[in-house]
Design a protein around this motif. Sequence first.
Motif, PDB file in Angstrom:
ATOM      1  N   ARG A   1       0.837  -1.190   0.000  1.00  0.00           N
ATOM      2  CA  ARG A   1       0.000   0.000   0.000  1.00  0.00           C
ATOM      3  C   ARG A   1       0.880   1.251   0.000  1.00  0.00           C
ATOM      4  NH1 ARG A   1      -3.251   0.123   5.005  1.00  0.00           N
ATOM      5  NH2 ARG A   1      -1.297  -0.633   5.891  1.00  0.00           N
ATOM      6  N   LEU A   2       0.236   2.393  -0.120  1.00  0.00           N
ATOM      7  CA  LEU A   2       0.982   3.651  -0.149  1.00  0.00           C
ATOM      8  C   LEU A   2       1.712   3.902   1.162  1.00  0.00           C
ATOM      9  CD1 LEU A   2      -1.553   6.022  -1.960  1.00  0.00           C
ATOM     10  CD2 LEU A   2       0.349   4.712  -2.944  1.00  0.00           C
ATOM     11  N   ILE A   3       1.150   3.460   2.281  1.00  0.00           N
ATOM     12  CA  ILE A   3       1.823   3.673   3.556  1.00  0.00           C
ATOM     13  C   ILE A   3       3.158   2.929   3.586  1.00  0.00           C
ATOM     14  CG2 ILE A   3       0.563   1.769   4.655  1.00  0.00           C
ATOM     15  CD1 ILE A   3       1.924   5.019   6.291  1.00  0.00           C
ATOM     16  N   ASP A   4       3.245   1.786   2.894  1.00  0.00           N
ATOM     17  CA  ASP A   4       4.517   1.070   2.806  1.00  0.00           C
ATOM     18  C   ASP A   4       5.554   1.911   2.062  1.00  0.00           C
ATOM     19  OD1 ASP A   4       3.597  -1.387   4.057  1.00  0.00           O
ATOM     20  OD2 ASP A   4       2.438  -1.713   2.237  1.00  0.00           O
ATOM     21  N   MET A   5       5.101   2.635   1.041  1.00  0.00           N
ATOM     22  CA  MET A   5       6.020   3.501   0.297  1.00  0.00           C
ATOM     23  C   MET A   5       6.434   4.709   1.130  1.00  0.00           C
ATOM     24  SD  MET A   5       4.427   3.456  -3.540  1.00  0.00           S
ATOM     25  CE  MET A   5       3.779   1.954  -4.257  1.00  0.00           C
TER      26      MET A   5
ATOM     27  N   ILE B   1      19.705  11.521   7.125  1.00  0.00           N
ATOM     28  CA  ILE B   1      18.990  12.800   7.093  1.00  0.00           C
ATOM     29  C   ILE B   1      17.829  12.719   8.083  1.00  0.00           C
ATOM     30  CG2 ILE B   1      17.598  14.367   5.681  1.00  0.00           C
ATOM     31  CD1 ILE B   1      19.188  13.370   3.251  1.00  0.00           C
ATOM     32  N   GLU B   2      17.832  13.618   9.054  1.00  0.00           N
ATOM     33  CA  GLU B   2      16.795  13.578  10.081  1.00  0.00           C
ATOM     34  C   GLU B   2      15.472  14.137   9.579  1.00  0.00           C
ATOM     35  OE1 GLU B   2      15.905  15.220  14.636  1.00  0.00           O
ATOM     36  OE2 GLU B   2      17.859  15.547  13.688  1.00  0.00           O
ATOM     37  N   ARG B   3      15.526  15.294   8.882  1.00  0.00           N
ATOM     38  CA  ARG B   3      14.306  15.939   8.410  1.00  0.00           C
ATOM     39  C   ARG B   3      14.544  16.491   7.008  1.00  0.00           C
ATOM     40  NH1 ARG B   3      11.882  20.166  12.502  1.00  0.00           N
ATOM     41  NH2 ARG B   3       9.990  19.703  11.288  1.00  0.00           N
ATOM     42  N   ALA B   4      13.453  16.653   6.256  1.00  0.00           N
ATOM     43  CA  ALA B   4      13.580  17.145   4.875  1.00  0.00           C
ATOM     44  C   ALA B   4      12.279  17.797   4.441  1.00  0.00           C
ATOM     45  CB  ALA B   4      13.922  15.992   3.933  1.00  0.00           C
ATOM     46  N   HIS B   5      12.344  18.549   3.357  1.00  0.00           N
ATOM     47  CA  HIS B   5      11.146  19.063   2.687  1.00  0.00           C
ATOM     48  C   HIS B   5      10.659  17.965   1.750  1.00  0.00           C
ATOM     49  CE1 HIS B   5      11.628  23.198   4.159  1.00  0.00           C
ATOM     50  NE2 HIS B   5      12.932  23.010   3.970  1.00  0.00           N
ATOM     51  N   ILE B   6       9.427  17.530   1.921  1.00  0.00           N
ATOM     52  CA  ILE B   6       8.893  16.375   1.194  1.00  0.00           C
ATOM     53  C   ILE B   6       8.025  16.859   0.030  1.00  0.00           C
ATOM     54  CG2 ILE B   6       7.618  14.224   1.409  1.00  0.00           C
ATOM     55  CD1 ILE B   6      10.160  14.407   3.142  1.00  0.00           C
ATOM     56  N   VAL B   7       8.348  16.402  -1.184  1.00  0.00           N
ATOM     57  CA  VAL B   7       7.614  16.797  -2.385  1.00  0.00           C
ATOM     58  C   VAL B   7       7.234  15.548  -3.163  1.00  0.00           C
ATOM     59  CG1 VAL B   7       7.652  18.154  -4.511  1.00  0.00           C
ATOM     60  CG2 VAL B   7       8.954  18.926  -2.513  1.00  0.00           C
ATOM     61  N   GLY B   8       5.974  15.450  -3.560  1.00  0.00           N
ATOM     62  CA  GLY B   8       5.541  14.312  -4.362  1.00  0.00           C
ATOM     63  C   GLY B   8       4.488  14.724  -5.366  1.00  0.00           C
TER      64      GLY B   8
ATOM     65  N   MET C   1       0.370  11.452  -3.005  1.00  0.00           N
ATOM     66  CA  MET C   1      -0.337  10.676  -1.988  1.00  0.00           C
ATOM     67  C   MET C   1       0.647  10.139  -0.950  1.00  0.00           C
ATOM     68  SD  MET C   1      -2.756   8.470  -4.566  1.00  0.00           S
ATOM     69  CE  MET C   1      -3.608   9.261  -5.941  1.00  0.00           C
ATOM     70  N   ILE C   2       1.805   9.675  -1.430  1.00  0.00           N
ATOM     71  CA  ILE C   2       2.835   9.166  -0.524  1.00  0.00           C
ATOM     72  C   ILE C   2       3.367  10.293   0.350  1.00  0.00           C
ATOM     73  CG2 ILE C   2       5.119   8.089  -0.415  1.00  0.00           C
ATOM     74  CD1 ILE C   2       4.415   6.754  -3.132  1.00  0.00           C
ATOM     75  N   ALA C   3       3.579  11.468  -0.235  1.00  0.00           N
ATOM     76  CA  ALA C   3       4.040  12.621   0.535  1.00  0.00           C
ATOM     77  C   ALA C   3       3.029  12.991   1.615  1.00  0.00           C
ATOM     78  CB  ALA C   3       4.286  13.811  -0.395  1.00  0.00           C
ATOM     79  N   GLN C   4       1.741  12.921   1.268  1.00  0.00           N
ATOM     80  CA  GLN C   4       0.699  13.209   2.264  1.00  0.00           C
ATOM     81  C   GLN C   4       0.806  12.249   3.449  1.00  0.00           C
ATOM     82  OE1 GLN C   4      -3.063  12.940   0.220  1.00  0.00           O
ATOM     83  NE2 GLN C   4      -2.389  14.323  -1.415  1.00  0.00           N
ATOM     84  N   LEU C   5       0.968  10.961   3.155  1.00  0.00           N
ATOM     85  CA  LEU C   5       1.064   9.973   4.218  1.00  0.00           C
ATOM     86  C   LEU C   5       2.344  10.132   5.019  1.00  0.00           C
ATOM     87  CD1 LEU C   5      -0.324   6.876   2.305  1.00  0.00           C
ATOM     88  CD2 LEU C   5      -1.392   8.036   4.249  1.00  0.00           C
ATOM     89  N   PHE C   6       3.412  10.541   4.361  1.00  0.00           N
ATOM     90  CA  PHE C   6       4.654  10.826   5.087  1.00  0.00           C
ATOM     91  C   PHE C   6       4.413  11.937   6.105  1.00  0.00           C
ATOM     92  CE2 PHE C   6       8.716  12.618   6.050  1.00  0.00           C
ATOM     93  CZ  PHE C   6       9.629  11.589   5.931  1.00  0.00           C
ATOM     94  N   ALA C   7       3.703  12.978   5.683  1.00  0.00           N
ATOM     95  CA  ALA C   7       3.438  14.103   6.582  1.00  0.00           C
ATOM     96  C   ALA C   7       2.537  13.702   7.746  1.00  0.00           C
ATOM     97  CB  ALA C   7       2.802  15.258   5.799  1.00  0.00           C
ATOM     98  N   VAL C   8       1.706  12.681   7.524  1.00  0.00           N
ATOM     99  CA  VAL C   8       0.824  12.205   8.603  1.00  0.00           C
ATOM    100  C   VAL C   8       1.580  11.307   9.571  1.00  0.00           C
ATOM    101  CG1 VAL C   8      -1.180  10.742   9.124  1.00  0.00           C
ATOM    102  CG2 VAL C   8      -1.303  12.407   7.255  1.00  0.00           C
ATOM    103  N   TYR C   9       2.283  10.310   9.042  1.00  0.00           N
ATOM    104  CA  TYR C   9       2.868   9.268   9.890  1.00  0.00           C
ATOM    105  C   TYR C   9       4.345   9.489  10.214  1.00  0.00           C
ATOM    106  CZ  TYR C   9      -1.478   6.825   9.006  1.00  0.00           C
ATOM    107  OH  TYR C   9      -2.814   6.496   8.942  1.00  0.00           O
ATOM    108  N   HIS C  10       4.991  10.371   9.492  1.00  0.00           N
ATOM    109  CA  HIS C  10       6.385  10.713   9.780  1.00  0.00           C
ATOM    110  C   HIS C  10       6.525  12.237   9.829  1.00  0.00           C
ATOM    111  CE1 HIS C  10       7.657   6.517   9.066  1.00  0.00           C
ATOM    112  NE2 HIS C  10       6.833   6.548   8.023  1.00  0.00           N
TER     113      HIS C  10
ATOM    114  N   ILE D   1      -2.746   2.215  -4.523  1.00  0.00           N
ATOM    115  CA  ILE D   1      -3.622   3.370  -4.312  1.00  0.00           C
ATOM    116  C   ILE D   1      -4.996   2.911  -3.841  1.00  0.00           C
ATOM    117  CG2 ILE D   1      -4.814   5.282  -5.460  1.00  0.00           C
ATOM    118  CD1 ILE D   1      -2.405   5.473  -7.370  1.00  0.00           C
ATOM    119  N   LEU D   2      -5.558   1.931  -4.562  1.00  0.00           N
ATOM    120  CA  LEU D   2      -6.903   1.469  -4.242  1.00  0.00           C
ATOM    121  C   LEU D   2      -6.955   0.741  -2.897  1.00  0.00           C
ATOM    122  CD1 LEU D   2      -7.986   0.131  -7.759  1.00  0.00           C
ATOM    123  CD2 LEU D   2      -8.441   2.369  -6.739  1.00  0.00           C
ATOM    124  N   GLY D   3      -5.823   0.228  -2.448  1.00  0.00           N
ATOM    125  CA  GLY D   3      -5.783  -0.484  -1.177  1.00  0.00           C
ATOM    126  C   GLY D   3      -5.514   0.404   0.017  1.00  0.00           C
ATOM    127  N   THR D   4      -5.315   1.688  -0.231  1.00  0.00           N
ATOM    128  CA  THR D   4      -4.974   2.600   0.866  1.00  0.00           C
ATOM    129  C   THR D   4      -6.195   3.337   1.404  1.00  0.00           C
ATOM    130  OG1 THR D   4      -2.719   2.902   0.056  1.00  0.00           O
ATOM    131  CG2 THR D   4      -3.581   4.612   1.513  1.00  0.00           C
TER     132      THR D   4
END
Length: 252
Positions: free
Chosen positions: A25-29, A42-49, A55-64, A154-157
């Motif tokens: 799923r996308l959360i795995d990515m 790298i501890e922190r970064a500006h995330i762009v997707g 969608m992966i960037a959105q989940l990164f911002a939520v869970y990381h 995507i459909l599984g997320t």
Amino acid sequence: LGPPNIAAALGAITTGVPYKDAPYRLIDMADDAAGVLDALGIERAHIVGASMGGMIAQLFAVYHGHRAHSVTSIMSTTSRHGLPAAAPEVMGALLTPPPATDRASRIAHFKKLWTVIGSPGFRASDAELQATAEREVDRAPYEPNGIGRQMLAILGTGTRHEILRTVTCPALVLHGVDDPLVPVSGGRDTATAIPGAKLVEVPGMGHGFEDALVSVYLREVGGFIEAAEKRRRQIAAEAAAKPKGFSGSGEG
């Protein structure tokens, strides 16, 4: 795992329920993206997707989120049930697997796909499409099931509309008004979901990174990250300048 069952996945999500049998799923990515930062130290970064990457960037911002200085979601969506979908002919072009025959046929396939989903106001020349398609074909071995498995991810997320309300870092949502694959309503829904998100809609922009759009990306994404970085450093400097507390038994 065999060929991905796209028909079953599409049938499942018509009920608003994520497809349960996706290999990943996308959360795995998103977790993989955090793993890349770990590997690079790298501890922190500006995330762009962009697109699925958005969608992966959105989940990164939520869970990381503690590792995101900012997040930028480009030509993407929350996948909220009921949002307008791509036209059938556009989705058909995306899901048609590239031919397994010869290199020239595969290049022609990708050129046709990017013409369908590209930007009507920032058209790529034939030479640009040719060069981009050649890079796409030559960058990795042929994998006919790859696009399908990405779709299942995507459909599984499922939708991210509600969980995006927990994002606390600065956020930019950039979307083309004329995106034929992910309608602009998806970007608007993303910006509505993320507190304080900045929404930028670009007339004439579709679902692509044409050379003619470089100045737009530099201005909007580069300018946003520059401002977010400036604000971050300002806050850090103000925190460092505050008088340190002290302890003692004296008065006043």
